[in-house]
Design an enzyme around this catalytic site. Structure first.
Site, PDB file in Angstrom:
ATOM      1  N   PRO A   1       0.840  -1.199   0.000  1.00  0.00           N
ATOM      2  CA  PRO A   1       0.000   0.000   0.000  1.00  0.00           C
ATOM      3  C   PRO A   1       0.876   1.249   0.000  1.00  0.00           C
ATOM      4  O   PRO A   1       1.830   1.335   0.765  1.00  0.00           O
ATOM      5  CB  PRO A   1      -0.788  -0.105   1.313  1.00  0.00           C
ATOM      6  CG  PRO A   1      -0.686  -1.529   1.734  1.00  0.00           C
ATOM      7  CD  PRO A   1       0.614  -2.041   1.186  1.00  0.00           C
TER       8      PRO A   1
ATOM      9  N   GLY B   1      10.687  -6.235  -0.637  1.00  0.00           N
ATOM     10  CA  GLY B   1      11.509  -5.036  -0.728  1.00  0.00           C
ATOM     11  C   GLY B   1      12.975  -5.410  -0.837  1.00  0.00           C
ATOM     12  O   GLY B   1      13.340  -6.580  -0.716  1.00  0.00           O
TER      13      GLY B   1
ATOM     14  N   ASP C   1       6.875 -14.011  -9.790  1.00  0.00           N
ATOM     15  CA  ASP C   1       7.437 -12.852  -9.083  1.00  0.00           C
ATOM     16  C   ASP C   1       6.946 -11.550  -9.719  1.00  0.00           C
ATOM     17  O   ASP C   1       6.081 -10.879  -9.156  1.00  0.00           O
ATOM     18  CB  ASP C   1       8.971 -12.907  -9.071  1.00  0.00           C
ATOM     19  CG  ASP C   1       9.583 -12.212  -7.871  1.00  0.00           C
ATOM     20  OD1 ASP C   1       8.821 -11.851  -6.956  1.00  0.00           O
ATOM     21  OD2 ASP C   1      10.820 -12.050  -7.836  1.00  0.00           O
ATOM     22  N   ASP C   2       7.494 -11.198 -10.884  1.00  0.00           N
ATOM     23  CA  ASP C   2       7.174  -9.925 -11.550  1.00  0.00           C
ATOM     24  C   ASP C   2       7.088 -10.186 -13.048  1.00  0.00           C
ATOM     25  O   ASP C   2       8.056  -9.953 -13.777  1.00  0.00           O
ATOM     26  CB  ASP C   2       8.287  -8.915 -11.264  1.00  0.00           C
ATOM     27  CG  ASP C   2       8.461  -8.620  -9.777  1.00  0.00           C
ATOM     28  OD1 ASP C   2       7.590  -7.972  -9.196  1.00  0.00           O
ATOM     29  OD2 ASP C   2       9.478  -9.062  -9.194  1.00  0.00           O
TER      30      ASP C   2
ATOM     31  N   GLU D   1      17.151 -14.093  -0.147  1.00  0.00           N
ATOM     32  CA  GLU D   1      17.146 -13.823  -1.591  1.00  0.00           C
ATOM     33  C   GLU D   1      18.566 -13.487  -2.046  1.00  0.00           C
ATOM     34  O   GLU D   1      18.918 -13.652  -3.211  1.00  0.00           O
ATOM     35  CB  GLU D   1      16.184 -12.658  -1.877  1.00  0.00           C
ATOM     36  CG  GLU D   1      15.902 -12.436  -3.350  1.00  0.00           C
ATOM     37  CD  GLU D   1      14.903 -11.306  -3.616  1.00  0.00           C
ATOM     38  OE1 GLU D   1      14.412 -10.682  -2.643  1.00  0.00           O
ATOM     39  OE2 GLU D   1      14.626 -11.043  -4.792  1.00  0.00           O
TER      40      GLU D   1
HETATM   41  C1  LIG Z   1      12.936  -9.246  -7.700  1.00  0.00           C
HETATM   42  N1  LIG Z   1      12.798  -9.657  -6.335  1.00  0.00           N
HETATM   43  C2  LIG Z   1      12.109  -8.970  -5.382  1.00  0.00           C
HETATM   44  N2  LIG Z   1      12.592  -9.009  -4.118  1.00  0.00           N
HETATM   45  C3  LIG Z   1      12.015  -8.309  -3.120  1.00  0.00           C
HETATM   46  N3  LIG Z   1      10.939  -7.540  -3.307  1.00  0.00           N
HETATM   47  C4  LIG Z   1      10.412  -7.464  -4.535  1.00  0.00           C
HETATM   48  C5  LIG Z   1      10.944  -8.197  -5.622  1.00  0.00           C
HETATM   49  N4  LIG Z   1      10.184  -7.965  -6.705  1.00  0.00           N
HETATM   50  C6  LIG Z   1       9.203  -7.085  -6.296  1.00  0.00           C
HETATM   51  N5  LIG Z   1       9.357  -6.762  -5.004  1.00  0.00           N
HETATM   52  C7  LIG Z   1       8.561  -5.838  -4.180  1.00  0.00           C
HETATM   53  O1  LIG Z   1       7.359  -5.512  -4.880  1.00  0.00           O
HETATM   54  C8  LIG Z   1       7.283  -4.099  -5.130  1.00  0.00           C
HETATM   55  C9  LIG Z   1       6.581  -3.848  -6.452  1.00  0.00           C
HETATM   56  O2  LIG Z   1       5.229  -4.241  -6.360  1.00  0.00           O
HETATM   57  P1  LIG Z   1       4.124  -3.461  -5.481  1.00  0.00           P
HETATM   58  O3  LIG Z   1       4.372  -1.985  -5.624  1.00  0.00           O
HETATM   59  O4  LIG Z   1       4.266  -3.933  -4.065  1.00  0.00           O
HETATM   60  O5  LIG Z   1       2.822  -3.874  -6.104  1.00  0.00           O
HETATM   61  C10 LIG Z   1       8.735  -3.657  -5.094  1.00  0.00           C
HETATM   62  O6  LIG Z   1       8.838  -2.270  -4.831  1.00  0.00           O
HETATM   63  C11 LIG Z   1       9.316  -4.524  -3.980  1.00  0.00           C
HETATM   64  O7  LIG Z   1       8.985  -3.998  -2.709  1.00  0.00           O
HETATM   65 ZN   LIG Z   2       9.019 -11.402  -4.822  1.00  0.00          ZN
END
Ligand SMILES: CNc1ncnc2c1ncn2[C@@H]1O[C@H](COP(=O)(O)O)[C@@H](O)[C@H]1O
Ligand SMILES: [Zn+2]
Length: 348
Positions: A102, A175, A287-288, A205
């Site tokens: 958030p 984070g 993850d992303d 990580e």
């Molecule tokens: C690559 N490995 C990772 N390791 C740690 N935290 C990660 C991450 N990938 C993403 N985030 C976390 O997710 C946030 C973006 O989505 P939201 O703004 O929360 O939806 C990033 O700012 C980080 O806090």
């Molecule tokens: Zn993650």
């Protein structure tokens, strides 16, 4: 997206348990955001890591800053969350746990409460449109923001857990792993656990987090994200592995994320192999998916081709993920039935 996965992997019913909302924003949605905010002069190359490209983890965190600039109003969040949910559904994901931190934005008047409400609204809208996916939400703590913010976030998550009829199921700790220490967040995590929020923590990580991992595993958490450096072969320890095993804590494993972020040197050296061979609960996740230009079908295909998994083994992997979701048993039963219904079409 770099590649398209083969039909088997796209049709495979899947469970996604580790997806950060703002890291999951697709090329198409970034395009819409850029056209809403041309004055920011943001280009695509700044928001995604393409095929064959690598970044350091630090550079990945710069990418999130850029995306956060593009996503700073309720309207943006609603669009981003709706698009991400529909994209996962189109990729064959039947159950999704989305996580997000958030944020408040002074410029636009966005508050943390409205942030969460807006994500929930997107989930409810998709449900009312009968998009074929069950979506739950994990409220995320950014470890960079320290003790007080972590505690506030837990209170917010608790409120929403009680008011959303089971849509908010847990808490994520994420984070930049180089910043902050888990010991400062322990009281907040303990409170979350006590009030019935499930815990998914990013753990080990990067190397050099052994002490923190040891401490946080005592909670114990309900699932672990990455856990890249837990086992002794990569500088972790047997006692960390033992804690994982004794508490039967599932791992959320994200192959492309770890290789593109360079915490793992190549796919064949990914720790999926270590844990999978041990028979430890492991779930393939993205993850992303936006930032790392992937999707869950591709991640399953990558795991299969790298580690020589048969189609039956891949099926079992996606099916077993149902046991590790945070939603209640009734939801698990519904999902298991779905897998049973789909199986004959896939193994004709
Ligand atoms: C690559 N490995 C990772 N390791 C740690 N935290 C990660 C991450 N990938 C993403 N985030 C976390 O997710 C946030 C973006 O989505 P939201 O703004 O929360 O939806 C990033 O700012 C980080 O806090
Ligand atoms: Zn993650």
């Amino acid at each position: 997206m770099d590649n398209e996965a083969d039909a088997f992997y796209r049709e495979l019913p899947k469970v996604e348990l580790h997806a950060h909302l703002n890291g999951s924003v697709s090329f198409q949605t970034i395009e819409k955001l850029i056209s809403r905010k041309p004055h920011l002069n943001i280009e695509h190359g700044m928001t995604a890591i393409g095929k064959g490209q690598l970044r350091t983890l630090d550079e990945c965190f710069q990418v999130f800053k850029v995306i956060h600039q593009l996503v700073d109003t309720e309207e943006d969040i609603l669009m981003v969350a709706t698009d991400v949910i529909k994209e996962f559904a189109a990729d064959g994901v039947k159950y999704l746990e989305l996580r997000s931190t958030p944020r408040e934005e002074e410029n636009t008047g966005l508050t943390k409460k409205r942030y969460v409400e807006t994500v929930i609204k997107a989930i409810q809208q998709c449900k009312s449109e009968e998009v074929d996916i069950d979506v739950r939400f994990l409220v995320a703590i950014d470890r960079r923001n320290g003790t007080e913010v972590a505690m506030e976030t837990v209170k917010l998550a608790e409120e929403f857990m009680l008011s959303t009829d089971g849509l908010v199921v847990g808490l994520d700790l994420s984070g930049d792993p180089k910043v902050g220490h888990g010991k400062d967040l322990l009281p907040a995590l303990q409170r979350a656990k006590n009030c019935g929020l499930k815990l998914s923590l990013h753990l080990s990580e990067i190397p050099s987090q052994l002490e923190e991992s040891d401490l946080l595993l005592n909670l114990p958490p309900d699932r672990i994200g990455h856990g890249t450096f837990l086992h002794p072969e990569v500088g972790g320890s047997q006692s960390l592995v033992d804690k994982m095993v004794q508490n039967n804590i599932p791992l959320e494993l994200c192959l492309t994320s770890n290789v593109k972020g360079q915490t793992v040197s190549c796919y064949s050296k990914h720790h999926f192999k270590y844990w999978y061979q041990m028979g430890h609960p492991s779930v393939i996740c993205t993850d992303d998916k936006g930032v790392f230009s992937t999707d869950l079908s591709q991640e399953y295909q990558l795991a299969a081709s790298t580690f020589g998994l048969s189609r039956e083994a891949v099926w079992k992997l996606s099916q077993q993920a149902i046991d590790y979701i945070f939603a209640p048993d009734t939801v698990k039963q519904q999902l298991k039935q779905k897998w049973i219904d789909i199986q004959p079409q896939m193994f004709k």
